[in-house]
Design a protein around this motif. Structure first.
Motif, PDB file in Angstrom:
ATOM      1  N   ARG A  94       0.822  -1.207   0.000  1.00 59.31           N
ATOM      2  CA  ARG A  94       0.000   0.000   0.000  1.00 59.31           C
ATOM      3  C   ARG A  94       0.858   1.261   0.000  1.00 59.31           C
ATOM      4  O   ARG A  94       0.539   2.239  -0.692  1.00 59.31           O
ATOM      5  CB  ARG A  94      -0.956   0.006   1.184  1.00 59.31           C
ATOM      6  CG  ARG A  94      -1.960   1.143   1.098  1.00 59.31           C
ATOM      7  CD  ARG A  94      -3.004   1.096   2.188  1.00 59.31           C
ATOM      8  NE  ARG A  94      -2.450   1.434   3.486  1.00 59.31           N
ATOM      9  CZ  ARG A  94      -3.181   1.853   4.514  1.00 59.31           C
ATOM     10  NH1 ARG A  94      -4.498   1.935   4.402  1.00 59.31           N
ATOM     11  NH2 ARG A  94      -2.619   2.135   5.671  1.00 59.31           N
ATOM     12  N   VAL A  98       0.542   4.065  -2.984  1.00 58.18           N
ATOM     13  CA  VAL A  98       0.178   5.481  -2.794  1.00 58.18           C
ATOM     14  C   VAL A  98       1.319   6.395  -3.223  1.00 58.18           C
ATOM     15  O   VAL A  98       1.108   7.414  -3.885  1.00 58.18           O
ATOM     16  CB  VAL A  98      -0.217   5.732  -1.329  1.00 58.18           C
ATOM     17  CG1 VAL A  98      -0.433   7.223  -1.072  1.00 58.18           C
ATOM     18  CG2 VAL A  98      -1.482   4.948  -0.979  1.00 58.18           C
ATOM     19  N   LEU A 204      -5.706   4.411   0.070  1.00 63.40           N
ATOM     20  CA  LEU A 204      -5.574   4.765   1.481  1.00 63.40           C
ATOM     21  C   LEU A 204      -6.748   4.275   2.315  1.00 63.40           C
ATOM     22  O   LEU A 204      -6.619   4.078   3.525  1.00 63.40           O
ATOM     23  CB  LEU A 204      -5.427   6.283   1.631  1.00 63.40           C
ATOM     24  CG  LEU A 204      -4.072   6.875   1.230  1.00 63.40           C
ATOM     25  CD1 LEU A 204      -4.127   8.396   1.253  1.00 63.40           C
ATOM     26  CD2 LEU A 204      -2.966   6.368   2.161  1.00 63.40           C
ATOM     27  N   THR A 205      -7.901   4.108   1.688  1.00 67.42           N
ATOM     28  CA  THR A 205      -9.074   3.637   2.435  1.00 67.42           C
ATOM     29  C   THR A 205      -9.061   2.128   2.661  1.00 67.42           C
ATOM     30  O   THR A 205      -9.875   1.612   3.415  1.00 67.42           O
ATOM     31  CB  THR A 205     -10.373   4.008   1.700  1.00 67.42           C
ATOM     32  OG1 THR A 205     -10.450   3.289   0.475  1.00 67.42           O
ATOM     33  CG2 THR A 205     -10.438   5.504   1.426  1.00 67.42           C
TER      34      THR A 205
END
Length: 425
Positions: A94, A98, A204-205
């Motif tokens: 992740r 991002v 990010l969620t």
């Protein structure tokens, strides 16, 4: 209830049951990532077909310089992807996902400021680094939030969403750019940059599960990956699939269709729209077809479909009637699209099933790099053959597809049992 009403109810119930069989049964986190993917694919489609036009027509770069700038994007990505794979194994998918999208957003936001070639090389180099990190980190993130038995469905939806977004974006971008000035490109670059941030926000969620403790296991290295001869053989096979398949579709089919088959630009755009729509419409039914079946045999079927496609394109070049040539190329790209629906979920899940968790980032980096290398080699080979003997290109590509299909069948017995068959729901 009347007999007619009962018949209608039964038909409606049957349609509902059929629709339920197409449900890919994916977790919410996967759909969140795909929503971001759709937004970003639309943004990418706005500009991807028109970057050379921008550099040459708007910024005044010569075509060779513009071509080198565009080529730098892929070359930098090939180098950056293995580095990103090592970072993914160290700090997680992740974070790299991002970070890569944020870098891409910044690079494309800077594109309207480019006025000299060196500036273009710097900006496209930054974008290439971001792209090199994006694909392995996205694959790793998808694997982290998807149950093992639904991986093929997750990657199938990913391909379907990507195709849909690129097609819509290219359509809107072409309309916006037609007859417009350089300021339109500025707006499109900024919109594209914003869609990268939307995709990053979607990531990010999503909270992937924490990896299992490594215990006393030594840190992974690329040497460990390269010792996996089955995986390396599969990566080389996939590179061949991309070089003789996707790369020819994008690089060779348009110019061959125009100069050898007599299609104009509008007809070429129409046949490529047919390819995109085929993937969007057929992908989920094909996913259902994959379940419980041997993966390498289906990849061999895919290779035969692509061989048939290139035989049709070769036939289109032999006909002088524009209408018949257009029909042949149109049928060819639809058949090719059906093969794409097999390749996307199968190639990704075989690579994923061969990857141990502690080396997953590195495995995914080499797997996604097979696309980058194939896309680099395919156009080079196509250009050389088209320059020497245009009529030989697609018969040769068809033959190579058949040989690649045979290699897929030969590789099946080297796969571990768990990687041979797609899980059934």
């Amino acid at each position: 209830m009347s007999a007619a009403a009962g018949a209608i109810a039964r038909r409606g119930g049957g349609a509902l049951a059929a629709a339920r069989t197409l449900d890919p049964r994916l977790p919410r986190a996967v759909w969140v990532i795909q929503a971001g993917m759709l937004a970003n694919s639309v943004g990418t489609g706005l500009l991807m077909p028109f970057v050379l036009i921008y550099l040459h027509d708007v910024r005044g770069f010569s075509l060779p310089v513009a071509g080198f700038v565009a080529g730098t994007f892929g070359a930098i990505g090939i180098v950056a992807s293995p580095l990103a794979g090592a970072l993914i194994d160290r700090i997680g998918g992740r974070a790299i996902f991002v970070g890569s999208l944020t870098l891409l957003a910044g690079a494309y936001a800077l594109f309207p400021l480019v006025v000299r070639p060196w500036q273009a090389f710097v900006v496209i180099g930054l974008a290439g680094i971001g792209n090199g990190g994006l694909w392995p980190s996205q694959s790793t993130l998808l694997l982290a939030v998807t149950p093992a038995e639904r991986r093929h469905a997750a990657f199938a939806v990913n391909r379907m969403v990507g195709n849909l977004g690129l097609g819509l974006g290219a359509l809107v971008g072409g309309v916006a750019i037609a007859g417009a000035g350089g300021h339109t490109f500025t707006v499109l670059f900024l919109v594209d940059a914003a869609t990268f941030l939307v995709f990053a926000a979607a990531g990010l969620t999503v909270q992937p599960p924490a990896p299992a403790p490594a215990g006393d296991a030594k840190p992974g290295r690329y040497a460990d990956v390269l010792r996996d001869r089955t995986f390396v053989a599969f990566v080389l096979l996939n590179t061949l699939f991309v070089a003789v398949g996707y790369a020819q579709l994008e690089a060779a089919v348009p110019i061959f269709a125009k100069h050898q088959a007599g299609l104009d630009e509008a007809a070429i755009g129409s046949v490529f729209l047919a390819n995109v729509l085929t993937v969007v419409v057929a992908q989920l039914p094909v996913v259902r077809l994959l379940e419980g079946r041997r993966r390498m045999r289906l990849l061999a079927v895919m290779a035969c479909l692509w061989a048939c496609s290139w035989a049709l394109v070769a036939g289109a070049g032999a006909w002088s009637t524009a209408g018949l040539s257009t029909a042949l190329v149109g049928i060819a790209v639809v058949v090719f699209g059906l093969g794409e629906c097999l390749h996307g979920p199968l190639s990704a899940t075989v690579a994923a099933d061969l990857a141990p968790e502690r080396l997953r980032g590195r495995y995914m980096a080499l797997s996604t790099n097979s696309f980058a290398v194939g896309f680099a080699l395919g156009p080079i080979a196509a250009g050389a053959v088209l320059g020497a003997q245009p009529a030989a290109l697609f018969p040769a590509a068809a033959l190579l597809c058949v040989l690649a299909g045979g290699a897929a069948l030969a590789l099946e017995r080297r796969l571990p049992a768990a990687a041979r068959i797609t899980a059934s729901r």
